[in-house]
Design an enzyme around this catalytic site. Structure first.
Site, PDB file in Angstrom:
ATOM      1  CB  CYS A 183       6.346  45.318 -13.416  1.00 16.02           C
ATOM      2  SG  CYS A 183       5.965  43.839 -14.367  1.00 16.02           S
ATOM      3  CB  CYS A 200       2.090  44.135 -17.605  1.00 19.83           C
ATOM      4  SG  CYS A 200       3.443  43.080 -17.099  1.00 19.83           S
ATOM      5  CE1 TYR A 211      -3.799   4.731   6.683  1.00 17.98           C
ATOM      6  CE2 TYR A 211      -3.707   2.866   8.181  1.00 17.98           C
ATOM      7  CZ  TYR A 211      -3.460   4.198   7.909  1.00 17.98           C
ATOM      8  OH  TYR A 211      -2.885   4.990   8.858  1.00 17.98           O
ATOM      9  CB  CYS A 228       2.613  44.533 -12.406  1.00 18.07           C
ATOM     10  SG  CYS A 228       2.605  45.470 -13.947  1.00 18.07           S
ATOM     11  CG  ASP A 263       4.209  12.786   4.594  1.00 18.00           C
ATOM     12  OD1 ASP A 263       3.927  12.607   5.800  1.00 18.00           O
ATOM     13  OD2 ASP A 263       5.126  13.518   4.206  1.00 18.00           O
ATOM     14  CB  CYS A 274       5.703  46.231 -18.170  1.00 15.46           C
ATOM     15  SG  CYS A 274       4.871  46.571 -16.606  1.00 15.46           S
ATOM     16  CD  GLU A 333      -2.445  -1.286   2.773  1.00 16.22           C
ATOM     17  OE1 GLU A 333      -2.690  -0.237   3.399  1.00 16.22           O
ATOM     18  OE2 GLU A 333      -2.684  -2.415   3.219  1.00 16.22           O
ATOM     19  CE  LYS A 385       9.900   6.859   7.216  1.00 16.82           C
ATOM     20  NZ  LYS A 385       9.229   8.132   7.388  1.00 16.82           N
ATOM     21  CE  LYS A 397       5.160   5.390   6.977  1.00 18.67           C
ATOM     22  NZ  LYS A 397       4.869   6.776   7.245  1.00 18.67           N
TER      23      LYS A 397
HETATM   24  S1  IVH Z   1      -0.549   0.844   8.696  1.00 22.38           S
HETATM   25  C1  IVH Z   1      -0.491  -1.411  12.248  1.00 22.38           C
HETATM   26  N1  IVH Z   1      -0.950   1.707   6.264  1.00 22.38           N
HETATM   27  O1  IVH Z   1       2.132   5.901   8.354  1.00 22.38           O
HETATM   28  C2  IVH Z   1      -0.930  -0.360  11.378  1.00 22.38           C
HETATM   29  N2  IVH Z   1      -0.070   3.219   7.869  1.00 22.38           N
HETATM   30  O2  IVH Z   1       3.651   4.746  11.351  1.00 22.38           O
HETATM   31  C3  IVH Z   1       0.066   0.713  11.259  1.00 22.38           C
HETATM   32  N3  IVH Z   1       0.282   5.507   7.019  1.00 22.38           N
HETATM   33  O3  IVH Z   1       1.239   7.755  10.629  1.00 22.38           O
HETATM   34  C4  IVH Z   1      -0.224   1.673  10.187  1.00 22.38           C
HETATM   35  N4  IVH Z   1      -0.420   5.108   4.974  1.00 22.38           N
HETATM   36  O4  IVH Z   1      -0.959   6.684   9.672  1.00 22.38           O
HETATM   37  C5  IVH Z   1      -0.508   2.019   7.506  1.00 22.38           C
HETATM   38  N5  IVH Z   1      -1.389   2.343   4.068  1.00 22.38           N
HETATM   39  C6  IVH Z   1      -0.961   2.662   5.313  1.00 22.38           C
HETATM   40  C7  IVH Z   1      -0.517   3.953   5.660  1.00 22.38           C
HETATM   41  C8  IVH Z   1      -0.069   4.197   6.961  1.00 22.38           C
HETATM   42  C9  IVH Z   1       0.061   6.015   5.805  1.00 22.38           C
HETATM   43  C10 IVH Z   1       0.832   6.255   8.161  1.00 22.38           C
HETATM   44  C11 IVH Z   1       0.186   5.974   9.475  1.00 22.38           C
HETATM   45  C12 IVH Z   1       1.258   6.375  10.448  1.00 22.38           C
HETATM   46  C13 IVH Z   1       2.491   5.993   9.721  1.00 22.38           C
HETATM   47  C14 IVH Z   1       2.970   4.652  10.190  1.00 22.38           C
END
Ligand code: IVH
Length: 686
Positions: free
Chosen positions: A423, A446, A239, A441, A127, A426, A123, A329, A125
């Protein structure tokens, strides 16, 4: 909770209608915000919503928390109350490369040999900010922040404003059963395109832009006034299930969890995948690492989870991190480089935006030479100087931005920056409104502004002149062939041959695209004009309301403000735009080229809209028209119909058994009409 509707067996037709409207609107919203498909036009949606609001205003006791009218309600709170999560909101251990994933797998395989047989989900992650939502009997009852993982803050009113958060879950006939008590977890965020649009709008309005999507989302969620949250384009992906009633059937795998969540109406990222074994999981990770830029949201990695929930659970935890899941990451996209010079761009409305010219630096596979500096206040607040070493960040495929100077790296040779007085395009003197961040401006001739104007005018959601890119626009302006928007329609093949890079075919196609754009509908033309504060959506509202440029041009400040979303500033900006001589000349010129579209409403009736700019409220039972028919009649003639009487109401249409609205209208001095009066007002147009 739903007592008012269900305790009473004498279902009165209005109550039944309310129920139908709620279902319909919730369904449309689900398809629109979660499935990205429109089942109805915006106008139809608005009409149904108004009908629902009308019924609810007459019967406040029928309003339930799952009503689509309850997205933004109530008054700002004084603070957030703490809530204890039903189970800890865990985090994730992380690694920075594929070898780290491999090592994780080997570790857990040693702990439990069943791991050799497991599948995995992959999945994104996201932010953003973790949110935890509770549904009781399928209805949203609580929305909380993660807090410290044990205790979060109750931000329910804010959560309710997020359109992709279902207020009521969907129970399909063959779908998974909705547990009486369900707590889910997800990540709230602002998508990158939405963030860019938000900033562009703010920039054009001369207001302070936001620094990055994550901070903006976080700030929006923690507003004490939910109306502010509602004004930011928040969305989310769901999720996982945090807790559910013991007696309910449970998903067996994480993949099934995602499927069930989807079935109940939660938005789940399509960028989730099932890997049948660790090899497939690893190769999916390899494949996805370089795809980061294609995502529409900021992601900081990939999450790998053991699919079989009982195996994942039995692996236990290390601290707050479950052993059964791992984050891979992405490399950080922050780097420092030297800021060689601060320069400025001129926007469509004349806003001057500073940017940094950088010593070229590689950042996540892309060579970066420029970064945005947001506005002049930002430069002053961060004390950014020419020659500074600066930290820059890049998110997705958008323009990188400067975070701030590395003060420790200063040599003393850095040069503090002064806001330009003229500007950069111009040379006209820049102007500034006291208390606002932006410098403008104001020279209407312009060339830089003209280029931006044209760029917007020809763009996809405006006149959509296919093939007319920024390069061509610049060439046209530079060659003096185009001096205003209407000049585009003077362009023929001979003009284009005079420019670099035009062959016969290319010129012919472009001329054809210009010609085709003449028949764009009114809403697109209004958007294309680039009136400050008027974007795509508002252009649609204006087109529907006024029906022609002539009517819009004649609109008063008061009538403009009866339109939802048009406040005093935007109304003023519209009036100012049409008052300017050069703009009236532009409209005349466009007309000469055959560009003067009418809104459909107008063309079908073939006459002026006698009720344009008026606001009506309907109450009681009318002799011949149903409420829907009366609404349609009024709207067809240019009026707006709302649910409650206020000082903005032009007329109240009252029938038999009119109640509190009639009293209110009388007390506010709002004139009251009968059905026959309305029919007379619109003449033969009924
Ligand atoms: S699972 C056991 N799945 O990433 C469940 N986390 O430390 C743990 N995050 O801030 C989280 N997308 O909110 C999981 N598809 C995803 C995620 C996800 C983003 C965030 C989560 C947390 C950090 C994990």
């Amino acid at each position: 909770m739903q007592s008012a509707l269900f305790a009473d067996d004498n279902h009165n037709p209005e109550q039944v209608r309310l129920q139908v409207l709620k279902q319909q609107l919730n369904e449309y919203a689900f398809h629109y915000y979660v499935n990205n498909t429109s089942l109805v036009s915006d106008a139809e949606y608005d009409r149904l919503m108004q009908e629902l609001e009308g019924i609810e205003a007459a019967h406040p006791e029928w309003v339930t928390p799952d009503s689509p009218s309850q997205r933004v309600a109530g008054i700002p709170s004084e603070g957030f109350t703490k809530v204890t999560h039903p189970a800890p909101i865990l985090s994730l251990a992380s690694v920075t490369d594929i070898a780290g994933v491999q090592a994780w797998y080997e570790r857990i395989l040693k702990l439990d040999e069943r791991v050799a047989q497991t599948s995995f989900t992959i999945e994104p992650k996201i932010d953003g900010l973790t949110i935890v939502l509770t549904y009781t009997n399928g209805i949203l009852t609580l929305g909380a922040t993660r807090g410290n993982g044990e205790v979060g803050e109750d931000i329910t009113p804010n959560i309710r404003t997020i359109r992709s958060v279902p207020l009521q879950l969907r129970q399909g006939p063959d779908g998974p059963l909705i547990p009486a008590n369900l707590v889910v977890r997800g990540e709230a965020f602002i998508s990158l395109p939405d963030f860019e649009r938000l900033n562009l709008r703010l920039q054009e309005a001369g207001e302070r832009t936001y620094l990055n999507p994550r901070n903006t989302a976080s700030g929006a969620l923690r507003q004490l006034d939910p109306a502010l949250t509602a004004s930011r384009p928040l969305t989310w992906f769901c999720y996982s299930i945090v807790a559910m009633s013991d007696d309910a059937p449970r998903p067996r795998t994480q993949w099934q969890t995602l499927e069930w969540l989807r079935a109940w109406g939660f938005p789940v990222s399509d960028y989730s995948a099932l890997a049948h074994d660790i090899h497939e999981a690893l190769s999916l990770c390899e494949q996805r690492l370089p795809e980061r830029d294609a995502l529409q949201f900021e992601a900081d990695g990939i999450v790998i989870k053991i699919n079989e929930i009982d195996i994942a659970d039995s692996l236990g935890f290390v601290g707050k991190d479950p052993r059964g899941a791992l984050a891979l990451k992405y490399p950080a996209r922050e780097v420092t480089t030297i800021l060689d010079a601060i320069r400025a761009n001129v926007g469509r409305t004349g806003v001057i935006t500073p940017y940094a010219e950088l010593a070229a630096v590689e950042l996540g596979g892309v060579v970066v030479r420029h970064a945005t500096l947001h506005n002049f206040d930002f430069i002053a607040e961060k004390d950014i100087r020419e020659g500074d070493r600066v930290l820059i960040k890049r998110a997705g495929d958008v323009i990188p931005y400067v975070i701030g100077p590395v003060v420790e790296a200063r040599t003393g040779k850095e040069i503090p920056y002064d806001i330009p007085t003229d500007c950069p395009s111009c040379g006209a003197a820049l102007e500034h409104v006291e208390g606002e961040v932006a410098w403008f401006c104001v020279n209407t001739n312009c060339p830089a502004q003209l280029v931006r104007h044209l760029e917007h005018f020809v763009s996809l959601n405006a006149m959509n002149i296919v093939g007319m890119g920024i390069k061509i626009v610049e060439q046209l302006v530079e060659a003096g062939l185009v001096k205003d928007l209407a000049d585009l329609y003077r362009i023929d093949k001979a003009c284009l041959f005079a420019l670099e890079g035009f062959g016969d075919k290319k010129a012919e196609n472009l001329v054809m695209a210009i010609e085709t754009s003449k028949s764009q509908p009114l809403n697109r033309l209004i958007n294309a004009l680039g009136i400050r504060g008027v974007g795509e959506v508002m252009a649609g509202d204006l087109a529907r309301h006024f029906g022609s440029l002539a009517a819009l041009s004649a609109a008063s400040l008061e009538s403009l403000q009866t339109i939802e979303g048009v406040g005093p500033n935007i109304a003023q900006s519209i009036v100012d735009w049409f008052e300017r001589e050069e703009n009236q000349a532009l409209l005349e010129k466009l007309k000469k080229y055959g560009i003067d579209p009418r809104n459909e409403l107008q063309t079908t009736t073939g006459r002026e809209q006698p009720l344009a700019g008026m606001v009506f409220v309907i109450t009681g039972t009318l002799p011949n028209y149903s409420r829907t028919e009366m609404t349609e009649l009024l709207e067809r003639n240019g009026a707006k119909v709302t649910g409650s009487v206020s000082s903005k109401t032009t007329y109240l249409v009252a029938g038999d058994a009119a109640g509190s609205k009639l009293d209110k209208a009388r007390s506010l001095g709002v004139p009251v009409l009968e059905e026959a009066d309305v029919v007379a007002l619109v003449g033969g147009n009924s």
